[in-house]
Design a protein around this motif. Sequence first.
Motif, PDB file in Angstrom:
ATOM      1  N   ASP A 157     -55.974  30.127 -96.734  1.00 41.53           N
ATOM      2  CA  ASP A 157     -54.923  30.786 -96.050  1.00 41.53           C
ATOM      3  C   ASP A 157     -53.696  29.625 -95.845  1.00 41.53           C
ATOM      4  OD1 ASP A 157     -56.548  32.746 -95.475  1.00 41.53           O
ATOM      5  OD2 ASP A 157     -57.101  32.346 -93.392  1.00 41.53           O
ATOM      6  N   ALA A 158     -54.153  28.448 -95.689  1.00 44.10           N
ATOM      7  CA  ALA A 158     -52.970  27.310 -95.473  1.00 44.10           C
ATOM      8  C   ALA A 158     -52.191  27.398 -96.874  1.00 44.10           C
ATOM      9  CB  ALA A 158     -53.679  25.940 -95.298  1.00 44.10           C
ATOM     10  N   ALA A 159     -52.682  27.433 -98.057  1.00 40.36           N
ATOM     11  CA  ALA A 159     -52.050  27.474 -99.180  1.00 40.36           C
ATOM     12  C   ALA A 159     -51.244  28.734 -99.398  1.00 40.36           C
ATOM     13  CB  ALA A 159     -53.248  27.484-100.466  1.00 40.36           C
ATOM     14  N   ARG A 160     -51.603  29.798 -98.910  1.00 37.22           N
ATOM     15  CA  ARG A 160     -51.134  30.952 -98.999  1.00 37.22           C
ATOM     16  C   ARG A 160     -49.534  30.914 -98.055  1.00 37.22           C
ATOM     17  NH1 ARG A 160     -56.300  33.722 -98.053  1.00 37.22           N
ATOM     18  NH2 ARG A 160     -56.979  34.304-100.180  1.00 37.22           N
ATOM     19  N   LEU A 161     -50.045  30.330 -96.794  1.00 40.58           N
ATOM     20  CA  LEU A 161     -48.803  30.199 -95.986  1.00 40.58           C
ATOM     21  C   LEU A 161     -47.598  29.274 -96.535  1.00 40.58           C
ATOM     22  CD1 LEU A 161     -47.586  30.535 -93.190  1.00 40.58           C
ATOM     23  CD2 LEU A 161     -48.718  28.874 -92.305  1.00 40.58           C
ATOM     24  N   LEU A 162     -48.076  28.280 -97.042  1.00 38.91           N
ATOM     25  CA  LEU A 162     -46.931  27.306 -97.591  1.00 38.91           C
ATOM     26  C   LEU A 162     -46.244  28.133 -98.695  1.00 38.91           C
ATOM     27  CD1 LEU A 162     -49.208  23.962 -98.067  1.00 38.91           C
ATOM     28  CD2 LEU A 162     -47.313  24.477 -96.526  1.00 38.91           C
ATOM     29  N   GLU A 163     -46.851  29.016 -99.584  1.00 37.62           N
ATOM     30  CA  GLU A 163     -46.118  29.753-100.666  1.00 37.62           C
ATOM     31  C   GLU A 163     -45.267  30.631 -99.921  1.00 37.62           C
ATOM     32  OE1 GLU A 163     -47.212  32.400-104.645  1.00 37.62           O
ATOM     33  OE2 GLU A 163     -48.869  31.569-103.190  1.00 37.62           O
ATOM     34  N   HIS A 164     -45.821  31.385 -98.941  1.00 37.05           N
ATOM     35  CA  HIS A 164     -44.861  32.283 -98.143  1.00 37.05           C
ATOM     36  C   HIS A 164     -43.841  31.594 -97.325  1.00 37.05           C
ATOM     37  CE1 HIS A 164     -43.928  35.640 -95.612  1.00 37.05           C
ATOM     38  NE2 HIS A 164     -43.889  34.935 -94.621  1.00 37.05           N
ATOM     39  N   LEU A 165     -43.779  30.554 -96.887  1.00 37.57           N
ATOM     40  CA  LEU A 165     -42.670  29.709 -96.383  1.00 37.57           C
ATOM     41  C   LEU A 165     -41.873  29.048 -97.525  1.00 37.57           C
ATOM     42  CD1 LEU A 165     -44.409  28.149 -93.368  1.00 37.57           C
ATOM     43  CD2 LEU A 165     -43.162  30.234 -93.253  1.00 37.57           C
ATOM     44  N   GLY A 166     -42.224  29.217 -98.813  1.00 36.90           N
ATOM     45  CA  GLY A 166     -41.506  28.584 -99.857  1.00 36.90           C
ATOM     46  C   GLY A 166     -41.384  26.974 -99.787  1.00 36.90           C
ATOM     47  N   ARG A 214     -43.740  16.122 -80.632  1.00 36.12           N
ATOM     48  CA  ARG A 214     -42.416  15.930 -80.439  1.00 36.12           C
ATOM     49  C   ARG A 214     -42.186  14.429 -81.465  1.00 36.12           C
ATOM     50  NH1 ARG A 214     -42.772  17.584 -75.176  1.00 36.12           N
ATOM     51  NH2 ARG A 214     -43.087  15.445 -74.223  1.00 36.12           N
ATOM     52  N   GLY A 215     -43.204  13.597 -81.359  1.00 34.72           N
ATOM     53  CA  GLY A 215     -43.236  12.506 -82.096  1.00 34.72           C
ATOM     54  C   GLY A 215     -43.243  12.734 -83.643  1.00 34.72           C
ATOM     55  N   LEU A 216     -44.257  13.736 -84.243  1.00 35.30           N
ATOM     56  CA  LEU A 216     -44.294  14.081 -85.507  1.00 35.30           C
ATOM     57  C   LEU A 216     -42.829  14.606 -85.758  1.00 35.30           C
ATOM     58  CD1 LEU A 216     -47.973  15.556 -85.408  1.00 35.30           C
ATOM     59  CD2 LEU A 216     -46.993  13.407 -86.310  1.00 35.30           C
ATOM     60  N   ASN A 217     -42.398  15.676 -84.909  1.00 34.02           N
ATOM     61  CA  ASN A 217     -41.134  16.380 -85.249  1.00 34.02           C
ATOM     62  C   ASN A 217     -39.965  15.630 -85.308  1.00 34.02           C
ATOM     63  OD1 ASN A 217     -39.461  19.158 -83.710  1.00 34.02           O
ATOM     64  ND2 ASN A 217     -39.936  19.101 -85.911  1.00 34.02           N
ATOM     65  N   ALA A 218     -39.961  14.481 -84.845  1.00 30.66           N
ATOM     66  CA  ALA A 218     -38.713  13.653 -84.711  1.00 30.66           C
ATOM     67  C   ALA A 218     -38.204  13.212 -86.356  1.00 30.66           C
ATOM     68  CB  ALA A 218     -38.957  12.163 -84.056  1.00 30.66           C
ATOM     69  N   GLY A 219     -38.821  13.366 -87.159  1.00 32.81           N
ATOM     70  CA  GLY A 219     -38.514  12.914 -88.331  1.00 32.81           C
ATOM     71  C   GLY A 219     -38.800  13.890 -89.660  1.00 32.81           C
ATOM     72  N   ARG A 220     -39.260  15.192 -89.108  1.00 32.20           N
ATOM     73  CA  ARG A 220     -39.424  16.158 -90.231  1.00 32.20           C
ATOM     74  C   ARG A 220     -39.753  17.540 -89.527  1.00 32.20           C
ATOM     75  NH1 ARG A 220     -43.264  12.825 -89.284  1.00 32.20           N
ATOM     76  NH2 ARG A 220     -42.799  11.616 -91.523  1.00 32.20           N
ATOM     77  N   ARG A 221     -39.747  18.561 -90.327  1.00 29.66           N
ATOM     78  CA  ARG A 221     -40.043  19.911 -89.887  1.00 29.66           C
ATOM     79  C   ARG A 221     -41.652  19.967 -89.674  1.00 29.66           C
ATOM     80  NH1 ARG A 221     -39.698  25.160 -93.960  1.00 29.66           N
ATOM     81  NH2 ARG A 221     -40.621  26.981 -92.530  1.00 29.66           N
ATOM     82  N   VAL A 222     -41.996  20.625 -88.831  1.00 29.45           N
ATOM     83  CA  VAL A 222     -43.636  20.677 -88.493  1.00 29.45           C
ATOM     84  C   VAL A 222     -43.795  22.087 -88.324  1.00 29.45           C
ATOM     85  CG1 VAL A 222     -45.194  20.136 -86.859  1.00 29.45           C
ATOM     86  CG2 VAL A 222     -43.651  18.476 -87.422  1.00 29.45           C
ATOM     87  N   VAL A 223     -45.000  22.614 -89.134  1.00 32.08           N
ATOM     88  CA  VAL A 223     -45.348  23.862 -89.117  1.00 32.08           C
ATOM     89  C   VAL A 223     -46.829  23.843 -88.402  1.00 32.08           C
ATOM     90  CG1 VAL A 223     -46.025  25.973 -90.283  1.00 32.08           C
ATOM     91  CG2 VAL A 223     -44.028  24.647 -90.709  1.00 32.08           C
ATOM     92  N   VAL A 224     -46.869  24.534 -87.187  1.00 32.55           N
ATOM     93  CA  VAL A 224     -48.362  24.404 -86.526  1.00 32.55           C
ATOM     94  C   VAL A 224     -48.804  25.894 -86.881  1.00 32.55           C
ATOM     95  CG1 VAL A 224     -49.358  24.486 -84.296  1.00 32.55           C
ATOM     96  CG2 VAL A 224     -47.202  23.251 -84.646  1.00 32.55           C
ATOM     97  N   MET A 225     -49.999  25.581 -87.790  1.00 35.72           N
ATOM     98  CA  MET A 225     -50.590  27.261 -88.132  1.00 35.72           C
ATOM     99  C   MET A 225     -51.907  27.466 -87.303  1.00 35.72           C
ATOM    100  SD  MET A 225     -52.311  27.777 -91.968  1.00 35.72           S
ATOM    101  CE  MET A 225     -52.922  29.333 -92.070  1.00 35.72           C
ATOM    102  N   GLU A 226     -51.991  28.698 -87.089  1.00 34.90           N
ATOM    103  CA  GLU A 226     -53.218  29.252 -86.485  1.00 34.90           C
ATOM    104  C   GLU A 226     -54.159  29.569 -87.547  1.00 34.90           C
ATOM    105  OE1 GLU A 226     -53.505  29.282 -83.430  1.00 34.90           O
ATOM    106  OE2 GLU A 226     -51.665  29.854 -82.204  1.00 34.90           O
ATOM    107  N   ASN A 227     -55.445  29.160 -87.154  1.00 37.14           N
ATOM    108  CA  ASN A 227     -56.545  29.555 -87.947  1.00 37.14           C
ATOM    109  C   ASN A 227     -56.468  31.182 -87.877  1.00 37.14           C
ATOM    110  OD1 ASN A 227     -57.345  27.127 -88.776  1.00 37.14           O
ATOM    111  ND2 ASN A 227     -58.346  26.579 -86.929  1.00 37.14           N
ATOM    112  N   ARG A 228     -57.411  31.724 -88.849  1.00 38.14           N
ATOM    113  CA  ARG A 228     -57.500  33.246 -89.039  1.00 38.14           C
ATOM    114  C   ARG A 228     -57.960  33.527 -87.977  1.00 38.14           C
ATOM    115  NH1 ARG A 228     -60.519  35.664 -93.921  1.00 38.14           N
ATOM    116  NH2 ARG A 228     -58.670  34.921 -94.919  1.00 38.14           N
ATOM    117  N   GLY A 229     -57.544  34.564 -87.423  1.00 40.64           N
ATOM    118  CA  GLY A 229     -58.131  35.498 -86.210  1.00 40.64           C
ATOM    119  C   GLY A 229     -57.725  34.765 -85.065  1.00 40.64           C
TER     120      GLY A 229
END
Length: 321
Positions: free
Chosen positions: A142-151, A106-121
């Motif tokens: 995987d993280a780079a692919r997800l950022l690209e997927h989310l625009g 909640r502290g991190l999300n107070a000022g920005r969008r937060v994307v919580v990624m799961e590691n593969r599997g």
Amino acid sequence: MPAAIPCSPRVPPALLSPLRYMALLLVLLVGLAGLAAGCAAPNGRSGADLTPGQDTLPQAATARLDGVLLAWRDLPAPPGEETARPLLLLTGFAMTGEGWDRQFLRGLNAGRRVVVMENRGMGAAAGLPPGAPVDLPTMARDAARLLEHLGIAKADVLGWSMGGGVALELALARPERVAALALYAPPLSGAAVKPVLDRMFAMSPQELKAALFPQDWAAAHPEVWAELPRPAPLPEGMAVRQYAALCAWPGVAERLPDLRVPALFLAGEADWVCPAEDVRVQAQAAHGARLELVPQGGHWMMHQEPRTLARLVDDFLNAQP
């Protein structure tokens, strides 16, 4: 820089028992005691003002990218903060997104969008084929692919423990995707952390519970056990595969002088999993990096000082162009 020590990815026998491993994980996240009514104290750890409904994460979204199922939780930016740079969170060893402290989120999300990624599997991304690679550079891709997927053209990235190693691999391989790094207890290398993991898996549940937080701090904050997030089931075999991947990881200390992304290294002075000295070695090797030490902070210090950690990360990220 400490000399590398040989690291065999041999899995300790204790880890091969799913029942024993899940018992240890339950101790790690929930504790053996403290779930009874009345254990929460109004003047406990900083940020102990949880209210019903605030500790539920959004449902995970999934997408199959390059043949691998990836999953994430999206916490939208609050009104007025939509233009702030998004923050990607990368999770630690044998953990799902459920393991993040809710007050910290909640502290991190107070000022920005937060994307919580799961590691593969892991988590909602369960079902990784047996032959699919599980290693830190692959998880960084995987993280780079997800950022690209989310625009998301460029994001701030926070990695906890093994996720800190993944974040460093991402920033070194794809610096154009990373605006700034926050590295919470990143391991120095697999060789450095393997003896610690083996020690952890050799502990009884009672010994592990006693080692989660500094003894004096835990005695003064009994409410922490009731406030830990509830664990999510782990997909069969993923802890073993992550253990082997982390053990085999050579670390990035020799490459850190090439890091050109602003970096904050967060270390707990009482962390016995990724000791503060190992984090200091990395911070000193990275050009212009900042090191913050948290007194009495253990490896799970986000459950000790969620507001303090969120403020340190927030102040650092807000100072970056």
